[in-house]
Scaffold this active site. Structure first.
Site, PDB file in Angstrom:
ATOM      1  N   PHE A 151       0.805  -1.229   0.000  1.00  0.00           N
ATOM      2  CA  PHE A 151       0.000   0.000   0.000  1.00  0.00           C
ATOM      3  C   PHE A 151       0.835   1.275   0.000  1.00  0.00           C
ATOM      4  O   PHE A 151       0.332   2.356  -0.286  1.00  0.00           O
ATOM      5  CB  PHE A 151      -0.937   0.002   1.230  1.00  0.00           C
ATOM      6  N   LYS A 175      -1.619  -7.189  -9.294  1.00  0.00           N
ATOM      7  CA  LYS A 175      -2.562  -7.137  -8.162  1.00  0.00           C
ATOM      8  C   LYS A 175      -2.078  -6.046  -7.214  1.00  0.00           C
ATOM      9  O   LYS A 175      -1.155  -6.237  -6.428  1.00  0.00           O
ATOM     10  CB  LYS A 175      -2.635  -8.464  -7.397  1.00  0.00           C
ATOM     11  N   GLU A 178      -5.021  -3.994  -1.942  1.00  0.00           N
ATOM     12  CA  GLU A 178      -6.469  -3.744  -1.875  1.00  0.00           C
ATOM     13  C   GLU A 178      -6.761  -2.429  -1.151  1.00  0.00           C
ATOM     14  O   GLU A 178      -7.858  -1.892  -1.228  1.00  0.00           O
ATOM     15  CB  GLU A 178      -7.189  -4.916  -1.199  1.00  0.00           C
ATOM     16  N   SER A 228       5.487  -7.198   3.009  1.00  0.00           N
ATOM     17  CA  SER A 228       6.143  -7.580   4.264  1.00  0.00           C
ATOM     18  C   SER A 228       6.919  -8.888   4.085  1.00  0.00           C
ATOM     19  O   SER A 228       6.628  -9.679   3.181  1.00  0.00           O
ATOM     20  CB  SER A 228       5.088  -7.723   5.359  1.00  0.00           C
ATOM     21  N   CYS A 283       9.820   1.270   3.233  1.00  0.00           N
ATOM     22  CA  CYS A 283      10.730   0.163   3.547  1.00  0.00           C
ATOM     23  C   CYS A 283      12.153   0.701   3.745  1.00  0.00           C
ATOM     24  O   CYS A 283      13.009  -0.011   4.248  1.00  0.00           O
ATOM     25  CB  CYS A 283      10.715  -0.868   2.448  1.00  0.00           C
ATOM     26  N   GLU A 382       9.824  -4.537  12.645  1.00  0.00           N
ATOM     27  CA  GLU A 382       9.484  -3.431  11.738  1.00  0.00           C
ATOM     28  C   GLU A 382       8.167  -2.820  12.218  1.00  0.00           C
ATOM     29  O   GLU A 382       7.152  -3.510  12.310  1.00  0.00           O
ATOM     30  CB  GLU A 382       9.303  -3.942  10.306  1.00  0.00           C
TER      31      GLU A 382
HETATM   32  P1  NAD Z   1       1.669  -6.759   2.973  1.00  0.00           P
HETATM   33  O1  NAD Z   1       2.690  -7.827   2.973  1.00  0.00           O
HETATM   34  O2  NAD Z   1       0.596  -6.812   4.000  1.00  0.00           O
HETATM   35  O3  NAD Z   1       0.887  -6.750   1.554  1.00  0.00           O
HETATM   36  C1  NAD Z   1       1.601  -6.765   0.341  1.00  0.00           C
HETATM   37  C2  NAD Z   1       0.736  -7.486  -0.702  1.00  0.00           C
HETATM   38  O4  NAD Z   1       0.530  -8.839  -0.279  1.00  0.00           O
HETATM   39  C3  NAD Z   1      -0.640  -6.859  -0.852  1.00  0.00           C
HETATM   40  O5  NAD Z   1      -0.963  -6.824  -2.219  1.00  0.00           O
HETATM   41  C4  NAD Z   1      -1.557  -7.785  -0.053  1.00  0.00           C
HETATM   42  O6  NAD Z   1      -2.854  -7.875  -0.600  1.00  0.00           O
HETATM   43  C5  NAD Z   1      -0.855  -9.128  -0.149  1.00  0.00           C
HETATM   44  N1  NAD Z   1      -1.030  -9.945   1.064  1.00  0.00           N
HETATM   45  C6  NAD Z   1      -1.119  -9.503   2.351  1.00  0.00           C
HETATM   46  N2  NAD Z   1      -1.220 -10.549   3.201  1.00  0.00           N
HETATM   47  C7  NAD Z   1      -1.174 -11.664   2.440  1.00  0.00           C
HETATM   48  C8  NAD Z   1      -1.221 -13.070   2.733  1.00  0.00           C
HETATM   49  N3  NAD Z   1      -1.346 -13.520   3.976  1.00  0.00           N
HETATM   50  N4  NAD Z   1      -1.124 -13.934   1.711  1.00  0.00           N
HETATM   51  C9  NAD Z   1      -0.995 -13.510   0.443  1.00  0.00           C
HETATM   52  N5  NAD Z   1      -0.963 -12.192   0.098  1.00  0.00           N
HETATM   53  C10 NAD Z   1      -1.040 -11.286   1.090  1.00  0.00           C
HETATM   54  O7  NAD Z   1       2.420  -5.362   2.982  1.00  0.00           O
HETATM   55  P2  NAD Z   1       1.804  -3.904   3.125  1.00  0.00           P
HETATM   56  O8  NAD Z   1       1.303  -3.731   4.506  1.00  0.00           O
HETATM   57  O9  NAD Z   1       0.884  -3.610   1.994  1.00  0.00           O
HETATM   58  O10 NAD Z   1       3.127  -3.013   2.897  1.00  0.00           O
HETATM   59  C11 NAD Z   1       4.052  -2.781   3.897  1.00  0.00           C
HETATM   60  C12 NAD Z   1       5.226  -3.725   3.839  1.00  0.00           C
HETATM   61  O11 NAD Z   1       5.833  -3.681   2.561  1.00  0.00           O
HETATM   62  C13 NAD Z   1       6.318  -3.368   4.823  1.00  0.00           C
HETATM   63  O12 NAD Z   1       6.812  -4.542   5.423  1.00  0.00           O
HETATM   64  C14 NAD Z   1       7.371  -2.713   3.951  1.00  0.00           C
HETATM   65  O13 NAD Z   1       8.682  -2.746   4.475  1.00  0.00           O
HETATM   66  C15 NAD Z   1       7.238  -3.519   2.716  1.00  0.00           C
HETATM   67  N6  NAD Z   1       7.815  -2.854   1.559  1.00  0.00           N
HETATM   68  C16 NAD Z   1       9.002  -3.308   1.099  1.00  0.00           C
HETATM   69  C17 NAD Z   1       9.621  -2.684   0.034  1.00  0.00           C
HETATM   70  C18 NAD Z   1      10.946  -3.176  -0.475  1.00  0.00           C
HETATM   71  O14 NAD Z   1      11.356  -2.772  -1.543  1.00  0.00           O
HETATM   72  N7  NAD Z   1      11.633  -4.057   0.228  1.00  0.00           N
HETATM   73  C19 NAD Z   1       9.011  -1.571  -0.575  1.00  0.00           C
HETATM   74  C20 NAD Z   1       7.779  -1.142  -0.082  1.00  0.00           C
HETATM   75  C21 NAD Z   1       7.183  -1.789   0.999  1.00  0.00           C
END
Ligand code: NAD
Length: 491
Positions: A151, A175, A178, A228, A283, A382
């Protein structure tokens, strides 16, 4: 007014999801639900993969300069629609308008990079590699690629992926999170307007079911994920188990080390930006300040004063807002709980972001906790919000050991006037992106976004030449066309 039910985008136009359930999209500044994201079922993924597979047959044969011409046109349209897109990012994500503009600008940089595809995709050749034989390698597209995004950067992170994959001749199913689907839908419509053929870029909105289906669908060749670490690891395992290429970027816990000789004003400005920019939801956010020697107290005092002065307002209506809300109510509640448990663990609250915040929306004010030690949860987890820890390791070597004990490995930063300290830090720290007097050393389009340890699962990272290599495979052709051979064949 009831919130709009969003659609998927398949085969060049809007497509209703077959799913019955939805997730709310908030304006985090007000808490209002502004749209509903359909939680699509696996059938919608299958429809999108079929459209992308059909489009791939023609798109991979489209001459590279024709593909680049569409990317140039796309870039022009993104510039024309820059203001509207930035406002959309602010509305669904809550970041300030300046931060939204930065989010979009970094994404457009990737389109700019991908416009050079004719050069980037060039293979190699060796003439006379054996007697009368020439060897030539080319980079070929993989097929249908998928992208799953978080997000926190509604424009930049999807744009790390699909412009490069598509420039290389692949087709794509995205995707988006959401929580922030509106920007991705608009970015996709603009690509169609730029001349991208139907089915080359598709969107399937949803959550876990869409993710698992993308990771296991036999029609998908490669998966790019950013989010994450625990989901990154799962996506990596699922995708690899079904024979796909996977690049999966995860979370982070980034340290900012302040040496006693650091220049105080610029250091505090850089730390404030790194810790509280995008409300700490990056991140590459700076999460722990380590002050060495007398640097510790001076920095702590200055940071408290700067945090007190930060204007925390709704970002969609107050143009002077310097820090916006976090993404939703559950993020706010999780951060409030982390502040309390940090205090319970023995950290000292210097500034409490649970107080003096706007009454509407999902706000957490800039928070600073001092006297954080390596064993505390605050130091290891984090938090992904505007909560900054301060720690006092007693030497550069102790700080480096602390950084290197981390589960993560995205970024680490040093502030110093000493070339020797900067060099030692840069060489010894086990992270993929290092800042020297730079608060947020996030890689830009021509470099790989180079997380290490549990901040990345895979081999080739997003962006730069690694991105081109991820979305292509090499073919090597050896040819013999000498006269003697032709005569033997009787031609
Ligand atoms: P998230 O992991 O909750 O969601 C990321 C994606 O995975 C979304 O599209 C979500 O719908 C999907 N998702 C969530 N839970 C899932 C599950 N159990 N099974 C399958 N799919 C699932 O992350 P977020 O809260 O949207 O974003 C924040 C995280 O992203 C932080 O940990 C941040 O550090 C990381 N991030 C990393 C980078 C990088 O380049 N390393 C860049 C931006 C954000």
């Amino acid at each position: 007014m009831s919130p709009t039910l969003l659609h998927n985008y398949i085969g060049g136009s809007a497509s209703a999801s077959a799913g019955a359930s939805t997730a709310p999209v908030y304006n985090p500044s007000t808490g209002e639900v502004i749209a509903l994201t359909p939680l699509s079922p696996a059938d919608d993924v299958d429809t999108a993969v079929r459209a992308a597979t059909e489009a791939f047959a023609k798109w991979k044969e489209t001459p590279v300069y024709n593909r680049a011409a569409i990317l140039f046109q796309y870039k022009a349209l993104l510039e024309q629609n820059f203001a509207e897109l930035s406002r959309l990012i602010t509305r669904e994500n809550g970041k300030t308008l300046a931060e939204a503009q930065g989010d979009l600008r970094r994404g457009i940089d990737v389109v700019d990079f991908a416009c050079g595809i004719a050069h980037l995709i060039k293979g190699e050749s060796v003439g006379q590699i054996a007697s009368t034989i020439d060897g030539v390698s080319t980079y070929e597209p993989l097929g249908v690629c998928a992208g799953i995004t978080p997000f926190n950067f509604p424009a930049m992170v999807p744009m790390w992926m699909y412009p490069v994959a598509i420039a290389c001749g692949n087709t794509f199913v995205l995707k988006p999170s959401e929580k922030v689907p509106l920007t991705a839908l608009r970015l996709t419509e603009l690509f169609t307007e730029a001349g991208l053929p139907a089915g080359v870029l598709n969107i399937v909105n949803g959550g876990r079911e869409v993710v698992e289906s993308l990771c296991t669908h036999p029609g998908i060749s490669a998966v790019s994920f950013v989010g994450s670490s625990h989901v990154a690891e799962r996506v990596y395992q699922l995708g690899c188990n079904t024979g796909k290429r996977v690049q999966a970027a995860g979370g982070a816990k980034n340290v900012m080390l302040v040496m006693p000789d650091a220049e105080p004003d610029s250091t505090v400005r850089a730390i404030m930006g790194a810790a509280f920019g995008c409300s700490g939801q990056r991140c590459m956010a700076g999460s722990i300040v380590m002050g060495i020697g007398e640097a510790g107290q001076g920095v702590a005092n200055r940071l408290r004063d700067a945090a007190d002065a930060l204007k925390v307002h709704p970002t969609d209506t107050a143009p002077d807002s310097e820090m916006g809300p976090v993404i939703d109510g559950s993020a706010r509640d999780r951060l409030f709980a982390a502040i309390q448990s940090g205090a319970d663990e023995g950290a000292r609250i210097v500034r409490d972001g649970r107080e003096s915040i706007p009454s509407q929306g999902f706000f957490v004010g800039p928070t600073i906790l001092d006297e954080v030690t390596p064993g505390m949860n605050l130091a290891r987890t984090e938090l992904f919000g505007p909560v900054l820890s301060i720690a006092r390791p007693d030497s550069l070597a102790a700080a480096i050991d602390w950084v290197n004990s981390s589960y993560y490995g995205n970024g680490a930063v040093i502030f110093t006037r000493s070339g020797a300290a900067a060099r030692e830090f840069s060489r010894k720290v086990q992270c993929g992106m290092i800042g020297v007097n730079v608060g947020v050393p996030a890689s830009m389009s021509v470099f790989p976004f180079s997380g290490w340890n549990r901040s990345f699962f895979g081999d080739l990272h997003v962006q730069g030449l690694e991105g081109i290599r991820f979305y292509t495979r090499q073919k090597v052709v050896f040819s013999r066309w000498d006269d003697a051979y032709v005569r033997t064949m009787g031609w």
